[in-house]
Design an enzyme around this catalytic site. Structure first.
Site, PDB file in Angstrom:
ATOM      1  N   ASN A  32     -19.485 -50.730  -3.485  1.00  0.00           N
ATOM      2  CA  ASN A  32     -20.818 -51.325  -3.679  1.00  0.00           C
ATOM      3  C   ASN A  32     -21.476 -51.747  -2.371  1.00  0.00           C
ATOM      4  O   ASN A  32     -22.583 -52.290  -2.374  1.00  0.00           O
ATOM      5  CB  ASN A  32     -20.746 -52.522  -4.638  1.00  0.00           C
ATOM      6  CG  ASN A  32     -19.977 -53.705  -4.071  1.00  0.00           C
ATOM      7  OD1 ASN A  32     -19.368 -53.605  -3.005  1.00  0.00           O
ATOM      8  ND2 ASN A  32     -19.993 -54.817  -4.792  1.00  0.00           N
ATOM      9  N   THR A  39     -22.433 -53.861   6.995  1.00  0.00           N
ATOM     10  CA  THR A  39     -22.137 -52.570   6.386  1.00  0.00           C
ATOM     11  C   THR A  39     -22.114 -51.430   7.394  1.00  0.00           C
ATOM     12  O   THR A  39     -21.777 -50.304   7.029  1.00  0.00           O
ATOM     13  CB  THR A  39     -23.162 -52.252   5.280  1.00  0.00           C
ATOM     14  OG1 THR A  39     -24.486 -52.331   5.834  1.00  0.00           O
ATOM     15  CG2 THR A  39     -23.035 -53.232   4.128  1.00  0.00           C
ATOM     16  N   ALA A  88     -12.123 -55.036  -3.834  1.00  0.00           N
ATOM     17  CA  ALA A  88     -11.850 -56.462  -4.046  1.00  0.00           C
ATOM     18  C   ALA A  88     -12.845 -57.283  -3.247  1.00  0.00           C
ATOM     19  O   ALA A  88     -13.386 -56.818  -2.244  1.00  0.00           O
ATOM     20  CB  ALA A  88     -10.430 -56.817  -3.617  1.00  0.00           C
ATOM     21  N   TYR A 154      -8.692 -66.703  -4.131  1.00  0.00           N
ATOM     22  CA  TYR A 154      -8.425 -65.301  -3.813  1.00  0.00           C
ATOM     23  C   TYR A 154      -6.990 -64.930  -4.202  1.00  0.00           C
ATOM     24  O   TYR A 154      -6.749 -63.900  -4.852  1.00  0.00           O
ATOM     25  CB  TYR A 154      -8.642 -65.051  -2.325  1.00  0.00           C
ATOM     26  CG  TYR A 154      -8.174 -63.686  -1.870  1.00  0.00           C
ATOM     27  CD1 TYR A 154      -8.895 -62.541  -2.199  1.00  0.00           C
ATOM     28  CD2 TYR A 154      -7.003 -63.546  -1.119  1.00  0.00           C
ATOM     29  CE1 TYR A 154      -8.457 -61.289  -1.792  1.00  0.00           C
ATOM     30  CE2 TYR A 154      -6.564 -62.296  -0.709  1.00  0.00           C
ATOM     31  CZ  TYR A 154      -7.296 -61.174  -1.047  1.00  0.00           C
ATOM     32  OH  TYR A 154      -6.855 -59.933  -0.651  1.00  0.00           O
TER      33      TYR A 154
END
Length: 328
Positions: A32, A39, A88, A154
């Protein structure tokens, strides 16, 4: 084979996708592109995998989407032989600030993958778990029988995910393997990790900053060792249904790690210390006897050799990688 790598634009997933594409397989990546970190590094992972496919005669397809979208996951799994579930929400500190996000992605997303897989003819689902499931050590090194008492949301989310994988293997005869990774590092690693910051600061004439007293220890695992064991699981069913530690040859305290980087790049600098960060484990150290017994796993890169390799890569790629580190 047709391989689906969820989270395949991330650090570990990107290296797995590149290795499978480079071996001539048909690889689909679902990611995603969450801006948890810049990114730009994810685009480099995509580019590396695409180039590997071009060179090998394999194929590579990138699908922008999330494992939280059950329809997308189901559609992709229908045409897949093996799944490497790496997607994740990473980051202990991120989970402390927002516990629901890792639950939604790491737990519900994993259930979407497992549900789709059990309704298809999947040869194997390999799940990325974490040493964070252990929490406070009762003894070291951790073996897989050590109590699991995670100290962060987490860690809780990764524990839940691997337990769902175990149960799906037992109830539905779905071949699953969960790999508990111990602090993976190497080229294209997340820019907000201690090692990247130590290297970047030293190269820029700034002292490494240690959070806490530096006595906390980590079992750092080089990415090549992670890739190798995942490649083996593509055809090896020896570990089906199991949860396995994947660690390195030894562990090192954070202060010594900073000194190793400092000695390599800027021995004139002094170390600096700042307040410890909430949710970080005090110690991690893997017992890999089970991985060795089932898969013949032997880590091949010790921390000093790995640091030297990472520094060399960093310097060669400093122009594009360093801005991501400095902005993380």
């Amino acid at each position: 084979m047709q391989i689906l790598v969820t989270g395949g634009a991330g650090f570990i997933g990107g290296h797995l996708a590149e290795s499978f594409a480079g071996a001539g397989h048909d690889v689909t990546v679902l990611d995603n592109l969450d801006p948890y970190y810049d990114t730009g590094i994810k685009q480099h992972n995509i580019d590396a995998s695409q180039q590997a496919a071009n060179n090998s005669g394999g194929s590579y397809e990138f699908v922008e989407g999330s494992v939280t979208d059950q329809d997308t996951v189901t559609d992709l799994v229908d045409d897949t032989d093996a799944i490497y579930h790496q997607a994740a929400q990473a980051g202990v500190r991120t989970s402390v600030d927002n516990p629901r996000k890792p639950h939604d992605i790491n737990v519900d997303g994993t259930l979407n993958v497992l549900d789709a897989a059990r309704d298809s003819d999947i040869e194997r689902v390999v799940l990325a778990s974490s040493s964070s499931v252990y929490g406070k050590p009762e003894y070291l090194p951790y073996d897989e029988d050590h109590p699991t008492n995670p100290v962060s949301p987490y860690g809780v989310s990764k524990l839940a995910a691997e337990q769902y994988a175990r149960v799906y293997a037992e109830l539905y005869d779905l071949p699953t393997v969960s790999l508990r990774y111990f602090t993976v590092y190497g080229p294209r690693m997340r820019p907000n990790m201690a090692m990247t910051n130590f290297v970047s600061r030293c190269l820029n004439g700034k002292p490494p900053v240690i959070y806490g007293d530096g006595e906390q220890t980590r079992d750092f695992t080089y990415i090549d060792d992670i890739v190798r064991v995942n490649q083996q699981l593509l055809t090896d069913d020896s570990a089906d249904g199991e949860i396995i530690n994947v660690g390195s040859t030894d562990n090192i305290d954070i202060e010594t790690l900073a000194e190793v980087v400092q000695d390599e790049l800027a021995p004139e600098l002094e170390l600096e210390y700042d307040e410890a960060r909430t949710g970080d484990a005090e110690h991690t150290h893997a017992n890999v006897s089970k991985a060795n017994a089932l898969l013949g796993y032997e880590p091949t890169v010790d921390i000093r050799e790995g640091v030297a390799q990472f520094i060399e890569w960093y310097q060669d790629n400093r122009e594009w990688y360093e801005p991501l580190v400095l902005n993380s």
